[in-house]
Design a protein around this motif. Structure first.
Motif, short mmCIF file in Angstrom:
data_model
loop_
_atom_site.label_atom_id
_atom_site.label_comp_id
_atom_site.label_asym_id
_atom_site.label_seq_id
_atom_site.Cartn_x
_atom_site.Cartn_y
_atom_site.Cartn_z
N ALA A 58 55.55 -66.24 -31.41
CA ALA A 58 54.75 -67.15 -30.57
C ALA A 58 54.91 -68.56 -31.10
CB ALA A 58 53.25 -67.01 -30.40
N ASN A 59 55.04 -69.55 -30.13
CA ASN A 59 54.97 -70.75 -30.65
C ASN A 59 56.31 -71.17 -31.40
OD1 ASN A 59 52.62 -71.42 -29.37
ND2 ASN A 59 51.56 -70.83 -31.23
N LYS A 60 57.45 -70.69 -31.12
CA LYS A 60 58.61 -71.15 -31.73
C LYS A 60 59.81 -71.68 -30.85
CE LYS A 60 58.14 -69.25 -35.92
NZ LYS A 60 58.05 -70.25 -36.95
N LYS A 61 59.67 -71.20 -29.51
CA LYS A 61 60.48 -71.74 -28.53
C LYS A 61 59.64 -71.74 -27.11
CE LYS A 61 64.38 -69.33 -30.19
NZ LYS A 61 65.50 -68.38 -30.05
N TRP A 62 59.52 -73.11 -26.96
CA TRP A 62 59.09 -73.46 -25.46
C TRP A 62 59.96 -73.97 -24.53
CZ3 TRP A 62 54.00 -76.88 -26.94
CH2 TRP A 62 53.18 -75.77 -27.53
N LEU A 63 59.73 -73.55 -23.39
CA LEU A 63 60.67 -73.92 -22.15
C LEU A 63 59.78 -74.54 -21.12
CD1 LEU A 63 62.67 -70.58 -21.59
CD2 LEU A 63 63.14 -72.62 -22.99
N THR A 64 60.37 -75.65 -20.48
CA THR A 64 59.52 -76.45 -19.43
C THR A 64 60.15 -76.83 -18.35
OG1 THR A 64 58.27 -78.25 -19.08
CG2 THR A 64 60.03 -78.59 -20.42
N ASP A 65 59.80 -77.04 -16.93
CA ASP A 65 60.51 -77.44 -15.94
C ASP A 65 59.47 -77.87 -14.84
OD1 ASP A 65 62.40 -78.20 -14.07
OD2 ASP A 65 62.86 -76.05 -13.74
N VAL A 66 59.76 -78.26 -13.69
CA VAL A 66 58.83 -78.68 -12.51
C VAL A 66 59.54 -78.07 -11.27
CG1 VAL A 66 57.87 -80.54 -11.13
CG2 VAL A 66 58.35 -80.75 -13.78
N THR A 67 58.71 -77.70 -10.28
CA THR A 67 58.94 -77.06 -9.28
C THR A 67 58.06 -77.44 -8.07
OG1 THR A 67 59.40 -75.03 -8.07
CG2 THR A 67 57.65 -74.80 -9.40
N GLU A 68 58.37 -77.18 -6.98
CA GLU A 68 57.89 -77.80 -5.88
C GLU A 68 57.25 -76.54 -4.68
OE1 GLU A 68 61.28 -78.91 -2.74
OE2 GLU A 68 60.76 -80.33 -4.09
N PHE A 69 56.35 -76.80 -4.24
CA PHE A 69 55.67 -76.02 -2.97
C PHE A 69 55.27 -76.69 -1.68
CE2 PHE A 69 54.50 -74.05 -7.07
CZ PHE A 69 54.80 -72.90 -6.74
N GLN A 70 55.60 -76.34 -0.64
CA GLN A 70 55.66 -76.77 0.67
C GLN A 70 54.12 -76.57 1.37
OE1 GLN A 70 58.85 -76.08 3.20
NE2 GLN A 70 60.16 -77.47 1.87
N LEU A 71 53.78 -77.57 1.97
CA LEU A 71 52.35 -77.49 2.77
C LEU A 71 52.82 -77.50 4.26
CD1 LEU A 71 50.10 -79.96 0.96
CD2 LEU A 71 50.66 -77.55 0.43
N GLU A 72 51.86 -77.00 4.99
CA GLU A 72 52.36 -76.79 6.73
C GLU A 72 52.28 -78.42 7.24
OE1 GLU A 72 49.46 -74.11 8.50
OE2 GLU A 72 50.44 -72.63 7.79
#
Length: 522
Positions: free
Chosen positions: A369-383
């Motif tokens: 644990a806590n050796k390799k962190w990955l990150t990103d941003v994603t989106e969700f749509q609303l009606e």
């Protein structure tokens, strides 16, 4: 029946005595009774006219008039008639004519009462015609026997004895011949009357009944096709064609004959009854229990588990030893499939331009644990057309999301708050490889300063190489496919609903969700 005008009722139609006398005169002048029936309006068969003519010759015309009440005969009169029958072996018909008894059946009854329906059998080794079983005959044989009886005016007993048939058979044939002629002797068992002897009204009724029967057959075939189609698609039954056919017959047996259902489905009745009385095997009993457990797991996690994860769940949590192929087969029978996300488009390679080196270098295998962190941003749509954004940090070693943050806009604060939450979960961040794509938030000086402050190693994907951050992209794919449940046009109704569903799912993802790595623990 005698009438006020001196007529008789025959076959429910009034026949005047003068008309009857005219019929007999024509017969004596050379005409046959068959020709007379066609010319004269007499609703009587030629055979019965012949019988009446014999009575007329013996006792006169007025002997044909029936009394308004039943005839009364003294005991001595009856005894004389019976004794003459026994002594001289005269037929019932001749005795009835001789003594002016309207029906020769009356004489037969007197004889049967006197003899107790027991006849001397010393004269013949053959079985008595009164008690013998019926004999199978053809139409031609029946016609010959009846014509012989009518032409020779012998008793039913003698005629039956001559042709080795039962008394009852001969009597019925004669009556049918008198009523319907030759067609009355046709074998109509299960078919009703021959069409040639039906009245116009009866013919119409027969045609209507035939149409009803045809409609019934079409209705049966229609129901059979619908029922067997549903049985093959049932989520708790085998898709075997024969099993589906048997279940269809069982469901419709109260509406239609089993024989016709079997013919429609092209199976034998014997195989259906064998299936009906079968006993379930031990394996079938175990599969029944296993099917209930599979359905429960599938519904509990709302369809996001396929056969692999359900197999692991059964071994890990239910402590049952089952083969994954068995789970796969049963889920196919139940038509249960996990939500499968759409394949992502391939991107064309391009010349990399790095701000930070790709320190991760696609080395995704990590156990600590806590050796390799990955990150990103994603989106969700609303009606309503707007969007919300999810930023998350994923630990390759534990396979869990270290921190996440939801916001209305994709800005620096969304990423910074996610990072600040993550670093608070560990005691030391020194040496952690922090990998991201080349988004504007991760290339800013402020974010670079945060990484330096916590002594973390920055790593970035190459341009156009999203696979460099593949595990993080996979996390987004899992989250969306299991929340959307395969719907390509899924949209949240409100921001509140989106926040609630996503936060709840990430909690499930970290603490409950079965992964294929758990197979080693099962």
């Amino acid at each position: 029946m005698k009438t006020l005008k001196g007529g008789i009722f025959m076959s429910r139609k009034l026949i005047d005595l003068d008309l009857l006398q005219s019929v007999f005169n024509n017969y004596e002048n050379g005409m046959s009774f068959e020709s007379i029936v066609e010319i004269v309006d007499v609703n009587l068969s030629p055979e019965y006219l012949r019988y009446m003519y014999n009575r007329y010759l013996t006792n006169g015309l007025y002997s044909l008039i029936r009394n308004s009440q039943n005839n009364k005969y003294s005991f001595q009169f009856k005894m004389n008639v019976v004794q003459e029958y026994l002594d001289n072996d005269i037929s019932y018909k001749k005795l009835a004519i001789k003594y002016n008894i309207p029906a020769h059946e009356t004489v037969r009854k007197w004889v049967n009462r006197y003899t107790g329906r027991k006849e001397n059998t010393n004269y013949s080794p053959k079985q008595e015609v009164y008690t013998m079983k019926g004999k199978t005959t053809t139409f031609k044989e029946r016609l010959i026997i009846v014509e012989y009886y009518l032409d020779n005016e012998i008793s039913y007993k003698d005629c039956a004895k001559k042709y080795d048939v039962s008394y009852g058979q001969l009597y019925q044939w004669v009556q049918k011949y008198k009523s319907h002629g030759r067609d009355g002797l046709q074998d109509g068992r299960g078919k009703g009357k021959p069409k040639s002897i039906l009245t116009p009204e009866e013919q119409r009724e027969a045609e209507i009944q035939e149409l009803k029967d045809r409609n019934k057959i079409l209705e049966m075939e229609n129901k059979v096709l619908k029922k067997i189609s549903r049985n093959r698609k049932r989520d708790d039954k085998s898709t075997s064609k024969k099993i589906a056919a048997y279940e269809t017959i069982e469901a419709l047996r109260n509406e239609f004959p089993i024989k016709h259902l079997c013919q429609t489905l092209n199976i034998s009745r014997a195989s259906y009854y064998k299936w009906l009385h079968r006993k379930p095997t031990q394996k079938e009993f175990e599969n029944k229990i296993l099917i209930k457990e599979i359905k429960h797991i599938y519904e509990k996690y709302k369809g996001i588990y396929g056969y692999r994860r359900i197999y692991i769940y059964i071994r890990l949590y239910l402590h049952k030893k089952v083969n994954h192929k068995r789970v796969y087969r049963l889920m196919n029978q139940l038509n249960l499939k996990a939500v499968i996300r759409r394949k992502r488009k391939r991107y064309k390679p391009c010349t990399p331009q790095t701000i930070a080196e790709n320190e991760l270098n696609r080395e995704f295998q990590e156990r600590e644990a806590n050796k390799k962190w990955l990150t990103d941003v994603t989106e969700f749509q609303l009606e309503n057309g707007s969007k919300i954004y999810l930023s998350a940090i994923y630990d390759l070693g534990t396979g869990k999301i270290v921190s996440h943050y939801l916001g209305n806009s994709n800005n620096n604060q969304l990423v910074f708050k996610t990072f600040d939450k993550a670093v608070k979960t560990v005691t030391s961040t020194e040496g952690i490889i922090f990998h991201s794509d080349r988004g504007f938030q991760y290339t800013s000086r402020l974010f670079k300063n945060k990484l330096n402050h916590h002594k973390m190693i920055q790593s970035m994907s190459r341009v156009g190489k999203c696979i460099d951050n593949g595990p993080m992209e996979g996390v987004w794919g899992i989250i969306k496919s299991e929340i959307y449940r395969g719907s390509k046009r899924f949209k949240f109704e409100s921001i509140e609903e989106a926040f609630q569903v996503i936060n709840k799912y990430i909690k499930f993802f970290n603490n409950e969700r079965i992964t294929l790595k758990m197979a080693n623990l099962a």
